[in-house]
Motif scaffolding. Structure first.
Motif, short mmCIF file in Angstrom:
data_model
loop_
_atom_site.label_atom_id
_atom_site.label_comp_id
_atom_site.label_asym_id
_atom_site.label_seq_id
_atom_site.Cartn_x
_atom_site.Cartn_y
_atom_site.Cartn_z
N GLY A 64 -10.18 2.69 3.50
CA GLY A 64 -10.43 2.87 2.09
C GLY A 64 -10.08 4.22 1.48
O GLY A 64 -9.57 4.27 0.36
N ILE A 65 -10.33 5.32 2.19
CA ILE A 65 -10.03 6.64 1.62
C ILE A 65 -8.52 6.79 1.40
O ILE A 65 -8.07 7.21 0.33
CB ILE A 65 -10.58 7.78 2.53
N ALA A 66 -7.73 6.38 2.39
CA ALA A 66 -6.27 6.42 2.24
C ALA A 66 -5.82 5.47 1.14
O ALA A 66 -4.93 5.78 0.35
CB ALA A 66 -5.59 6.05 3.57
N MET A 67 -6.47 4.32 1.08
CA MET A 67 -6.16 3.32 0.06
C MET A 67 -6.40 3.89 -1.35
O MET A 67 -5.55 3.76 -2.24
CB MET A 67 -7.05 2.10 0.30
N ILE A 68 -7.54 4.52 -1.54
CA ILE A 68 -7.88 5.09 -2.86
C ILE A 68 -6.88 6.18 -3.23
O ILE A 68 -6.41 6.23 -4.37
CB ILE A 68 -9.33 5.62 -2.87
N SER A 69 -6.53 7.03 -2.29
CA SER A 69 -5.54 8.09 -2.55
C SER A 69 -4.21 7.49 -3.00
O SER A 69 -3.59 7.96 -3.95
CB SER A 69 -5.31 8.94 -1.30
N GLU A 70 -3.79 6.44 -2.31
CA GLU A 70 -2.52 5.80 -2.65
C GLU A 70 -2.61 5.10 -4.02
O GLU A 70 -1.68 5.16 -4.82
CB GLU A 70 -2.14 4.79 -1.56
N LEU A 71 -3.74 4.45 -4.28
CA LEU A 71 -3.93 3.80 -5.60
C LEU A 71 -3.85 4.82 -6.73
O LEU A 71 -3.22 4.57 -7.75
CB LEU A 71 -5.29 3.10 -5.66
N ARG A 72 -4.50 5.96 -6.54
CA ARG A 72 -4.50 7.00 -7.58
C ARG A 72 -3.08 7.49 -7.86
O ARG A 72 -2.73 7.78 -8.99
CB ARG A 72 -5.38 8.19 -7.16
N LYS A 73 -2.27 7.58 -6.80
CA LYS A 73 -0.90 8.06 -6.95
C LYS A 73 0.00 6.99 -7.60
O LYS A 73 0.73 7.28 -8.55
CB LYS A 73 -0.36 8.45 -5.57
N ASP A 74 -0.08 5.75 -7.10
CA ASP A 74 0.84 4.69 -7.53
C ASP A 74 0.35 3.87 -8.72
O ASP A 74 1.15 3.27 -9.43
CB ASP A 74 1.14 3.74 -6.37
N PHE A 75 -0.96 3.78 -8.89
CA PHE A 75 -1.55 2.95 -9.95
C PHE A 75 -2.67 3.73 -10.65
O PHE A 75 -3.85 3.37 -10.55
CB PHE A 75 -2.14 1.65 -9.38
N PRO A 76 -2.34 4.83 -11.33
CA PRO A 76 -3.39 5.71 -11.88
C PRO A 76 -4.31 5.05 -12.91
O PRO A 76 -5.41 5.51 -13.13
CB PRO A 76 -2.60 6.86 -12.50
N TRP A 77 -3.88 3.95 -13.52
CA TRP A 77 -4.69 3.27 -14.54
C TRP A 77 -5.75 2.35 -13.94
O TRP A 77 -6.66 1.93 -14.63
CB TRP A 77 -3.77 2.45 -15.45
N ILE A 78 -5.64 2.04 -12.65
CA ILE A 78 -6.58 1.10 -12.02
C ILE A 78 -7.93 1.77 -11.81
O ILE A 78 -8.02 2.93 -11.41
CB ILE A 78 -6.00 0.56 -10.70
N ARG A 79 -8.99 1.02 -12.11
CA ARG A 79 -10.36 1.48 -11.88
C ARG A 79 -10.77 1.05 -10.48
O ARG A 79 -10.49 -0.09 -10.07
CB ARG A 79 -11.32 0.88 -12.91
N ILE A 80 -11.42 1.94 -9.75
CA ILE A 80 -11.73 1.69 -8.33
C ILE A 80 -13.22 1.78 -8.07
O ILE A 80 -13.87 2.76 -8.44
CB ILE A 80 -11.00 2.71 -7.43
N VAL A 81 -13.75 0.73 -7.41
CA VAL A 81 -15.13 0.73 -6.94
C VAL A 81 -15.07 0.76 -5.41
O VAL A 81 -14.51 -0.15 -4.79
CB VAL A 81 -15.90 -0.53 -7.40
N ALA A 82 -15.61 1.81 -4.80
CA ALA A 82 -15.64 1.94 -3.34
C ALA A 82 -16.99 1.46 -2.84
O ALA A 82 -18.03 1.81 -3.40
CB ALA A 82 -15.41 3.39 -2.94
N ILE A 83 -16.97 0.64 -1.78
CA ILE A 83 -18.21 0.17 -1.17
C ILE A 83 -18.21 0.52 0.32
O ILE A 83 -17.16 0.54 0.95
CB ILE A 83 -18.42 -1.35 -1.36
N SER A 84 -19.40 0.81 0.84
CA SER A 84 -19.49 1.14 2.27
C SER A 84 -20.90 0.93 2.78
O SER A 84 -21.87 1.22 2.10
CB SER A 84 -19.08 2.59 2.52
N GLY A 85 -20.96 0.44 4.01
CA GLY A 85 -22.21 0.37 4.74
C GLY A 85 -22.31 1.55 5.70
O GLY A 85 -23.34 1.76 6.34
N GLY A 86 -21.22 2.30 5.84
CA GLY A 86 -21.25 3.55 6.58
C GLY A 86 -20.80 3.53 8.02
O GLY A 86 -20.51 4.56 8.58
N GLY A 87 -20.75 2.36 8.66
CA GLY A 87 -20.34 2.33 10.07
C GLY A 87 -21.27 3.19 10.90
O GLY A 87 -22.49 3.07 10.82
#
Length: 125
Positions: A64-87
């Protein structure tokens, strides 16, 4: 105001992915599903009408962290909700990192359907 734009849900655990999609669909939001970040990015490149992504942070393939970074770069208009149980770590650690790299909102698993819908409604305004 609801939108007909689909919400992309990226979650490697199928039962959790299904549950999130059911919550969203019951509230009138269409959904598209991906089981990891790479699949999610492929879908985004083919589905330009997606405006909101709900993504898990701990996944095989692209996490997810890499995914969010890539989304911000390639799709800056997309709104992102991150979810985690923490592992093996404290979920807040991952969620704080997700916010730092560009997530618009975070949710700690397990969460109530109302919490998710409230965030989605806010991001849709």
């Amino acid at each position: 105001m609801k939108t007909n734009d689909p919400i992309l849900v990226i979650e490697d655990e199928e039962d959790i992915r299904q549950m999130i999609c059911e919550i969203l669909e019951e509230d009138g939001y269409p959904t598209v599903q991906a089981s990891d970040g790479n699949e999610g990015l492929q879908i985004l490149r083919k589905t330009p009408e997606i405006r909101i992504v709900v993504t898990d942070l701990l996944m095989p393939e692209k996490e997810g962290i890499a995914m969010i970074s890539e989304l911000r770069k390639d799709f800056p208009w997309i709104r992102i909700v991150a979810i985690s149980g923490g592992g093996i770590s404290i979920p807040e650690n991952y969620l704080n990192r997700a916010k730092a790299v560009g997530a618009d909102a975070t949710l700690c698993k397990p969460f109530e359907s109302g919490e998710l819908l409230s965030i989605i409604d806010d991001l849709n305004r």
